[in-house]
Design an enzyme around this catalytic site. Structure first.
Site, mmCIF file in Angstrom:
data_model
loop_
_atom_site.group_PDB
_atom_site.id
_atom_site.type_symbol
_atom_site.label_atom_id
_atom_site.label_comp_id
_atom_site.label_asym_id
_atom_site.label_seq_id
_atom_site.Cartn_x
_atom_site.Cartn_y
_atom_site.Cartn_z
ATOM 1 C CB CYS A 73 -0.923 0.026 1.222
ATOM 2 S SG CYS A 73 -0.058 0.159 2.806
ATOM 3 C CD GLU A 111 -5.751 -4.327 3.019
ATOM 4 O OE1 GLU A 111 -5.756 -3.504 3.958
ATOM 5 O OE2 GLU A 111 -4.715 -4.810 2.528
ATOM 6 N NE ARG A 155 -5.751 -1.682 9.023
ATOM 7 C CZ ARG A 155 -4.538 -1.313 9.460
ATOM 8 N NH1 ARG A 155 -4.443 -0.631 10.586
ATOM 9 N NH2 ARG A 155 -3.449 -1.612 8.787
ATOM 10 N NE ARG A 157 -5.685 -0.468 5.295
ATOM 11 C CZ ARG A 157 -5.350 0.578 6.030
ATOM 12 N NH1 ARG A 157 -6.145 1.632 6.082
ATOM 13 N NH2 ARG A 157 -4.229 0.587 6.732
#
Length: 339
Positions: A73, A111, A155, A157
């Site tokens: 990421c 993800e 969080r 995502r």
């Protein structure tokens, strides 16, 4: 759900593997280039992941039904330089693509950080979606939050679900009632408390619970972190998206655990005192069971959990994909490859 075979790419310490196994999946191949993360993975799952996926021949990878991949990421995160595909790590998506093209799994669950969806005004995501569609997959993308799936961590995502058998419906995810940080706290120490002279708590007239995230920022440690270009009263606060000096309330949710926070400087107010979250509490914030073995140095452990995925959130995506008929079992692998 019927049992299925999967591969675990950019596996980290195995968060996506746990989510898959909770839904009846069996891992037939894993890959992780970071040696410390791979050692933790091996300690918990009994197998050493393959190293550099760019060196793996896709034809040597066992047939499988699902690809799981939390591809790197950093190229897309606001914590980094947001260089995207200009960064070599950003091109690792195309290793997922070449494996999918060769092996034809029925489903991919990928993800990345929230800002992946908006990187380069959405162009990066459009490239990824178009590449998957070109090889026959229907693609659905949504930004979802761990706080809606039984974890007290804000969080967000980006989740990408690609399937040969239809389009994933994010609206069928079953969300959980929100919980607070108090639900993951250990009852016995040792705990690292902060001297009251070393922090400042905000007044009740200032402290408010943020409606969307559930965060309750209640104070800060007395450290002058910023010297230039700061507003009055913010000298003690780190720059945007970095939390190592902020104190949050245990009766609310917690900010995102960051991969770059290698010292575990997560501070909470509980029963009128301020202390640091323990390593185990950080792992609980990501949904890892207490049976999970935390290995390596403290620095490595904090980086690994910050890099991982919220296990219950991914598990719900997998459950919903199976319920929607998007995960086909291995007896159809050859047919899918021939299609």
């Amino acid at each position: 759900m019927q049992s299925f075979k999967f591969i675990d790419l950019f596996a980290g310490i195995g968060g996506m593997r746990q989510a898959a196994e909770m839904n009846g999946g069996t891992c037939v191949f894993s890959s992780e280039i970071n040696r410390e993360a791979a050692a933790t993975y091996e300690a918990n799952f009994g197998e050493r992941p393959y190293g550099d996926i760019t060196r793996a021949d896709e034809n040597d990878i066992p047939d499988h039904d699902v690809i799981f991949g939390g591809f790197p990421c950093q190229p897309f995160s606001i914590c980094g330089f947001k260089r995207g595909f200009e960064d070599a790590r950003g091109t690792l998506f195309f290793d997922i693509l070449r494996i999918a093209k060769a092996k034809r799994p029925s489903c991919l669950v990928l993800e990345n950080v929230k800002h992946f969806a908006s990187h380069d005004k959405g162009n990066t995501l459009r490239v990824v979606v178009a590449a998957l569609e070109e090889i026959g997959y229907s693609v659905a993308v949504e930004v979802i939050n761990a706080v809606d799936f039984g974890l007290p961590q804000n969080r967000d995502r980006t989740i990408i679900v690609a399937s040969l058998n239809g389009t994933f419906d994010f609206g069928k995810l079953v969300q959980s009632e929100r919980v607070t940080v108090a639900s993951v706290l250990e009852s016995n120490g040792p705990f690292e408390y902060v001297d009251p002279a070393e922090y400042t708590l905000l007044g009740d007239d200032v402290v408010k619970v943020q409606k969307q995230s559930g965060l309750r920022f209640v104070g800060y440690r007395n450290r002058n972190l910023r010297k230039v270009g700061v507003r009055e009263g913010t000298e003690h606060l780190s720059r945007v998206h970095k939390q190592p000096n902020r104190i949050y309330c245990a009766t609310a949710t917690h900010p995102t655990l960051a991969a770059g926070e290698s010292s575990g400087r997560y501070w909470i107010l509980i029963d009128g005192v301020v202390r640091k979250l323990t390593q185990r509490e950080c792992y609980r914030l990501q949904g890892f069971p207490d049976s999970f073995e935390i290995s390596g140095s403290a620095t490595a452990a904090y980086r690994q959990i910050g890099n991982s995925v919220p296990v219950p959130m991914i598990a719900e995506v997998v459950r919903a994909a199976g319920e929607q008929g998007l995960i086909a079992v291995s007896d159809g692998v050859e047919a899918r490859r021939a299609a």
